[in-house]
Design a protein around this motif. Structure first.
Motif, PDB file in Angstrom:
ATOM      1  N   ARG A 292       0.865  -1.177   0.000  1.00  0.00           N
ATOM      2  CA  ARG A 292       0.000   0.000   0.000  1.00  0.00           C
ATOM      3  C   ARG A 292       0.899   1.223   0.000  1.00  0.00           C
ATOM      4  O   ARG A 292       1.751   1.379   0.879  1.00  0.00           O
ATOM      5  CB  ARG A 292      -0.891   0.027   1.244  1.00  0.00           C
ATOM      6  N   ASN A 293       0.735   2.067  -0.988  1.00  0.00           N
ATOM      7  CA  ASN A 293       1.561   3.270  -1.072  1.00  0.00           C
ATOM      8  C   ASN A 293       1.019   4.323  -0.115  1.00  0.00           C
ATOM      9  O   ASN A 293      -0.068   4.861  -0.314  1.00  0.00           O
ATOM     10  CB  ASN A 293       1.580   3.815  -2.500  1.00  0.00           C
ATOM     11  N   ALA A 294       1.791   4.604   0.923  1.00  0.00           N
ATOM     12  CA  ALA A 294       1.380   5.608   1.909  1.00  0.00           C
ATOM     13  C   ALA A 294       1.780   7.014   1.493  1.00  0.00           C
ATOM     14  O   ALA A 294       1.517   7.967   2.223  1.00  0.00           O
ATOM     15  CB  ALA A 294       1.998   5.274   3.271  1.00  0.00           C
ATOM     16  N   LEU A 314      16.900   7.721   7.340  1.00  0.00           N
ATOM     17  CA  LEU A 314      16.605   8.821   8.265  1.00  0.00           C
ATOM     18  C   LEU A 314      16.761  10.171   7.572  1.00  0.00           C
ATOM     19  O   LEU A 314      15.913  11.061   7.721  1.00  0.00           O
ATOM     20  CB  LEU A 314      17.525   8.748   9.480  1.00  0.00           C
ATOM     21  N   GLU A 315      17.824  10.337   6.809  1.00  0.00           N
ATOM     22  CA  GLU A 315      18.038  11.601   6.098  1.00  0.00           C
ATOM     23  C   GLU A 315      16.960  11.838   5.046  1.00  0.00           C
ATOM     24  O   GLU A 315      16.514  12.978   4.847  1.00  0.00           O
ATOM     25  CB  GLU A 315      19.425  11.600   5.460  1.00  0.00           C
ATOM     26  N   ILE A 316      16.532  10.775   4.377  1.00  0.00           N
ATOM     27  CA  ILE A 316      15.463  10.913   3.381  1.00  0.00           C
ATOM     28  C   ILE A 316      14.164  11.332   4.058  1.00  0.00           C
ATOM     29  O   ILE A 316      13.455  12.225   3.586  1.00  0.00           O
ATOM     30  CB  ILE A 316      15.281   9.592   2.611  1.00  0.00           C
ATOM     31  N   ARG A 317      13.863  10.685   5.190  1.00  0.00           N
ATOM     32  CA  ARG A 317      12.648  11.054   5.923  1.00  0.00           C
ATOM     33  C   ARG A 317      12.682  12.522   6.328  1.00  0.00           C
ATOM     34  O   ARG A 317      11.691  13.248   6.178  1.00  0.00           O
ATOM     35  CB  ARG A 317      12.513  10.161   7.157  1.00  0.00           C
ATOM     36  N   ASN A 318      13.806  12.991   6.832  1.00  0.00           N
ATOM     37  CA  ASN A 318      13.906  14.379   7.282  1.00  0.00           C
ATOM     38  C   ASN A 318      13.742  15.355   6.120  1.00  0.00           C
ATOM     39  O   ASN A 318      13.072  16.386   6.247  1.00  0.00           O
ATOM     40  CB  ASN A 318      15.245  14.607   7.980  1.00  0.00           C
ATOM     41  N   ALA A 319      14.351  15.034   4.974  1.00  0.00           N
ATOM     42  CA  ALA A 319      14.250  15.919   3.812  1.00  0.00           C
ATOM     43  C   ALA A 319      12.811  15.993   3.302  1.00  0.00           C
ATOM     44  O   ALA A 319      12.297  17.077   3.009  1.00  0.00           O
ATOM     45  CB  ALA A 319      15.185  15.437   2.706  1.00  0.00           C
ATOM     46  N   VAL A 320      12.156  14.843   3.201  1.00  0.00           N
ATOM     47  CA  VAL A 320      10.782  14.815   2.692  1.00  0.00           C
ATOM     48  C   VAL A 320       9.829  15.498   3.669  1.00  0.00           C
ATOM     49  O   VAL A 320       8.903  16.211   3.262  1.00  0.00           O
ATOM     50  CB  VAL A 320      10.343  13.368   2.408  1.00  0.00           C
ATOM     51  N   LEU A 329       8.728   8.116  10.268  1.00  0.00           N
ATOM     52  CA  LEU A 329       9.943   7.396   9.916  1.00  0.00           C
ATOM     53  C   LEU A 329       9.645   5.936   9.603  1.00  0.00           C
ATOM     54  O   LEU A 329      10.188   5.374   8.642  1.00  0.00           O
ATOM     55  CB  LEU A 329      10.957   7.501  11.063  1.00  0.00           C
ATOM     56  N   GLU A 330       8.769   5.308  10.390  1.00  0.00           N
ATOM     57  CA  GLU A 330       8.482   3.892  10.155  1.00  0.00           C
ATOM     58  C   GLU A 330       7.819   3.669   8.798  1.00  0.00           C
ATOM     59  O   GLU A 330       8.032   2.636   8.152  1.00  0.00           O
ATOM     60  CB  GLU A 330       7.609   3.313  11.272  1.00  0.00           C
ATOM     61  N   ASP A 331       7.015   4.648   8.342  1.00  0.00           N
ATOM     62  CA  ASP A 331       6.380   4.515   7.029  1.00  0.00           C
ATOM     63  C   ASP A 331       7.409   4.623   5.906  1.00  0.00           C
ATOM     64  O   ASP A 331       7.338   3.897   4.907  1.00  0.00           O
ATOM     65  CB  ASP A 331       5.310   5.591   6.848  1.00  0.00           C
ATOM     66  N   VAL A 332       8.365   5.541   6.059  1.00  0.00           N
ATOM     67  CA  VAL A 332       9.409   5.687   5.043  1.00  0.00           C
ATOM     68  C   VAL A 332      10.275   4.431   4.998  1.00  0.00           C
ATOM     69  O   VAL A 332      10.599   3.920   3.915  1.00  0.00           O
ATOM     70  CB  VAL A 332      10.274   6.932   5.327  1.00  0.00           C
ATOM     71  N   ARG A 333      10.636   3.916   6.165  1.00  0.00           N
ATOM     72  CA  ARG A 333      11.463   2.707   6.200  1.00  0.00           C
ATOM     73  C   ARG A 333      10.739   1.532   5.540  1.00  0.00           C
ATOM     74  O   ARG A 333      11.322   0.798   4.730  1.00  0.00           O
ATOM     75  CB  ARG A 333      11.822   2.355   7.641  1.00  0.00           C
ATOM     76  N   GLU A 334       9.454   1.372   5.844  1.00  0.00           N
ATOM     77  CA  GLU A 334       8.694   0.270   5.252  1.00  0.00           C
ATOM     78  C   GLU A 334       8.590   0.431   3.738  1.00  0.00           C
ATOM     79  O   GLU A 334       8.722  -0.541   2.983  1.00  0.00           O
ATOM     80  CB  GLU A 334       7.294   0.209   5.864  1.00  0.00           C
TER      81      GLU A 334
END
Length: 352
Positions: A292-294, A314-320, A329-334
């Motif tokens: 499922r694309n969140a 982590l860096e990608i999550r912070n930038a987005v 963060l958990e959604d980006v990692r998944e």
């Protein structure tokens, strides 16, 4: 790259506004300020009845309307051909010219009578100004342009500070997220310093330009540090006024953040551009992996675009989060793990 998608609409009939999109933060570029300067030039010479010949940039057509032009530079949005020039491994700065909203979009009333030759001529003028400015730029004019970019960058970083302040003030008492506010400030510096540095690609090895850009980037770094101090001071003041414990940024990363900081997604040669969601879903379906694309829209595009083999999850999550609004963060990692499972990226673990 200039993608002219929906241009030439009669703005009154269609209820539309002309929009030129900025590049996404994953591709910071001088192009945005070139576009902004071109729009300022055209919008600064409105078409006034009887005065068009004396207003050099009052663009009209004999067979078109003479109405004022509703136009502006807007945040990145996808949905057209410019996307493929910027997603991830392809770093060609690109903009989309379009008009939105449109009362008749994809209906049987979307007919030629909704066009306006004046609107089309204005869009072409902006494209020519943009392309011509870049094509005719030399090292000396690039230095002058970097001065204007620096001034505009400070304005935009000021708006980042406003967002950081609003983030703290909007939180419930005791729920102030100092880390999120500081992330907005830090990301603004990365975006603006990256845009200034992109000028160097036009004139590699030009020492005078390198020195000027370095001086401007240092000025932005000082601006970031000053804004960070203001955000921290406001956080303490809010805590005092609200009679709650001060919000602190943890001295170290949480266990979840440490794990995300070790995960570094990288590109595969077969997938250099945007990561199409339909393709990812199909690959995972064949492997019987639920998906499922969140992250629809710009956030999903940017997660894929920030994957470069250097940035951590982590860096990608912070930038987005700074660009598109907070994401978990958990959604980006998944999501990144699903991309790896689909075989469109590789995921490596790095030492902290």
């Amino acid at each position: 790259m200039i993608n002219m998608d929906m241009v030439g609409e009669n703005q009154t009939l269609c209820g539309s506004t002309f929009q030129a999109t900025r590049t996404p933060d994953s591709v910071p570029s001088y192009l945005n300020d070139v576009l902004s300067s071109g729009l300022d030039l055209l919008l600064g010479s409105p078409a006034l009845p009887g005065l068009e010949p004396s207003a050099t940039w009052a663009i009209t057509s004999p067979s078109g309307t003479h109405e004022p032009w509703r136009a502006g530079l807007t945040p990145f949005s996808g949905g057209s051909d410019h996307e493929v020039f910027m997603g991830g491994g392809i770093q060609v700065p690109a903009t989309m010219f379009g008009s939105w909203p449109d009362f008749f979009y994809h209906t049987n009333e979307d007919t030629p009578d909704k066009c306006d030759p004046t609107a089309l001529r204005r869009a072409v003028a902006l494209a020519m100004i943009t392309a011509g400015s870049i094509a005719n730029m030399d090292a000396a004019s690039a230095i002058d342009f970097s001065d204007r970019m620096y001034a505009r960058a400070r304005q935009r970083m000021g708006l980042d500070l406003v967002r950081a302040v609003e983030t703290l003030q909007a939180a419930l008492p005791g729920g102030e997220d100092l880390g999120e506010a500081l992330n907005l400030v830090a990301h603004g510096f990365e975006r603006e310093s990256g845009a200034l540095s992109s000028l160097l690609r036009l004139f590699p090895g030009e020492k005078s330009l390198e020195r000027t850009v370095a001086r401007h980037v240092e000025g932005l770094r000082l601006e970031r540090e000053s804004a960070g101090r203001e955000v921290r001071a406001l956080s303490l003041a809010l805590s005092s006024r609200r009679k709650v414990s001060p919000s602190h940024v943890a001295a170290g990363l949480s266990p979840e953040e440490k794990e995300a900081a070790r995960l570094v997604p990288g590109r595969l040669p077969d997938f250099p551009g945007p990561l199409a969601d339909d393709y990812v879903a199909l690959k995972l379906e064949h492997k019987r992996i639920p998906y499922r694309n969140a992250f629809p829209g710009a956030a999903g595009f940017e997660i894929g675009a920030f994957i470069d083999g250097r940035r951590s999850v982590l860096e990608i999550r912070n930038a987005v989060s700074a660009e598109c609004g907070p994401v978990r963060l958990e959604d980006v990692r998944e999501y990144v793990q699903k991309l790896a499972a689909a075989g469109v990226i590789v995921l490596k673990k790095a030492d902290l």
